[in-house]
Design an enzyme around this catalytic site. Sequence first.
Site, mmCIF file in Angstrom:
data_model
loop_
_atom_site.group_PDB
_atom_site.id
_atom_site.type_symbol
_atom_site.label_atom_id
_atom_site.label_comp_id
_atom_site.label_asym_id
_atom_site.label_seq_id
_atom_site.Cartn_x
_atom_site.Cartn_y
_atom_site.Cartn_z
ATOM 1 N N LEU A 90 0.833 -1.206 0.000
ATOM 2 C CA LEU A 90 0.000 0.000 0.000
ATOM 3 C C LEU A 90 0.866 1.254 0.000
ATOM 4 C CD1 LEU A 90 -2.393 -1.081 2.900
ATOM 5 C CD2 LEU A 90 -2.890 -1.150 0.439
ATOM 6 N N ASP A 133 3.151 -5.504 3.205
ATOM 7 C CA ASP A 133 3.506 -4.404 4.111
ATOM 8 C C ASP A 133 3.997 -4.879 5.480
ATOM 9 O OD1 ASP A 133 2.868 -1.830 2.688
ATOM 10 O OD2 ASP A 133 0.941 -2.833 2.446
ATOM 11 N N HIS A 145 -0.360 8.535 9.962
ATOM 12 C CA HIS A 145 -0.405 7.954 11.303
ATOM 13 C C HIS A 145 0.012 9.040 12.296
ATOM 14 C CE1 HIS A 145 0.259 3.572 9.830
ATOM 15 N NE2 HIS A 145 -0.873 3.580 10.494
ATOM 16 N N ASP A 195 2.942 -1.619 13.357
ATOM 17 C CA ASP A 195 1.484 -1.494 13.330
ATOM 18 C C ASP A 195 0.745 -2.662 13.984
ATOM 19 O OD1 ASP A 195 1.418 1.029 12.081
ATOM 20 O OD2 ASP A 195 1.988 0.085 10.191
ATOM 21 N N ARG A 225 -3.495 -6.041 5.526
ATOM 22 C CA ARG A 225 -2.474 -6.113 6.577
ATOM 23 C C ARG A 225 -2.961 -6.830 7.820
ATOM 24 N NH1 ARG A 225 1.130 -1.304 7.961
ATOM 25 N NH2 ARG A 225 2.136 -3.156 8.772
ATOM 26 N N CYS A 281 8.130 2.700 12.014
ATOM 27 C CA CYS A 281 7.310 1.587 11.513
ATOM 28 C C CYS A 281 8.070 0.283 11.407
ATOM 29 C CB CYS A 281 6.785 1.868 10.105
ATOM 30 S SG CYS A 281 6.320 3.548 9.805
HETATM 31 C C1 CIR Z 1 0.799 0.891 4.917
HETATM 32 O O1 CIR Z 1 0.178 1.624 4.141
HETATM 33 O O2 CIR Z 1 0.259 0.287 5.824
HETATM 34 C C2 CIR Z 1 2.297 0.745 4.726
HETATM 35 N N1 CIR Z 1 2.617 0.882 3.342
HETATM 36 C C3 CIR Z 1 3.038 1.775 5.542
HETATM 37 C C4 CIR Z 1 2.854 1.611 7.019
HETATM 38 C C5 CIR Z 1 3.657 2.585 7.791
HETATM 39 N N2 CIR Z 1 3.560 2.319 9.167
HETATM 40 C C6 CIR Z 1 3.609 3.258 10.093
HETATM 41 O O3 CIR Z 1 3.603 4.451 9.808
HETATM 42 N N3 CIR Z 1 3.570 2.829 11.353
#
Ligand code: CIR
Length: 254
Positions: A19, A61, A162, A67, A86, A249
């Site tokens: 994503l 991801d 986020h 997350d 996810r 992340c």
């Molecule tokens: C997403 O869209 O979930 C991943 N491409 C990026 C997640 C980034 N995570 C975060 O900021 N904790």
Amino acid sequence: MMFKHTIVKKPGKSYVNGLTTSDYGKPDYEKLLEQHAAYVEALKKCGVSVTILPASEEFPDSTFVEDTAVLTQEFAVITNPGADTRNGEIKEMESVLKDFYKKFHYINAPGTLDGGDVLQVEEHFYIGISDRTNEEGARQLKEILESEGYKGTIVPLKEFFHLKTGVAYLGNNLIVAAGEFINHPDFAQYKKITVSAKDEYSANCILVNDYVIIPKGYEETKRKMNDAGYKTIELDMSEVQKQDGGLSCLSLRF
Ligand code: CIR
């Protein structure tokens, strides 16, 4: 707070199909692997153990492990990630965390929550409401934290992806704030390093024991941190940024 452990997950080849809302182009997988390896080395330099989970192609991801859980010294909260592709990532993480934790809490549907929306400032957690974390998920986390003696404040986001995309905590009552968090009433009580709009990406940084790890290429942010007495480690994050990811992340720290 001193961290002892971290968990990271090697990115799979499917990462490039994950994503994203950014328009920086397709990630270069080989370059990403180098950047991920450098991230692991930086964590080791900070004196923490690093558990490296193998890549899984079914979850593009899943290298963004932050997350999937919210961790304290005493217990783990398994999240309920807001993106459908996810959500299944939490299964593996729960079983890995069983090696470290006895006590678990869970965010349950219809509540959704991404760990990227949760910022710990000492005993106080800030919980963002975003496209990924809904009101019910935030409320559940606040209730869990308060039942355990922590404080929880819910912060609806206006612009950031986020919560931690725009705010970080460096200890000593000092936060790093960008955009909507610079003058946000919920963070008014803290000392601040402010990050200008052009350097916004560098607001997502992590304090790991004696170092602040920051993205490479943000001289002003680096200087402000060094002036405040912090040692910094800079990492090239180009291929992570392409998928909306930041430094926080890529690991769980506890
Ligand atoms: C997403 O869209 O979930 C991943 N491409 C990026 C997640 C980034 N995570 C975060 O900021 N904790």
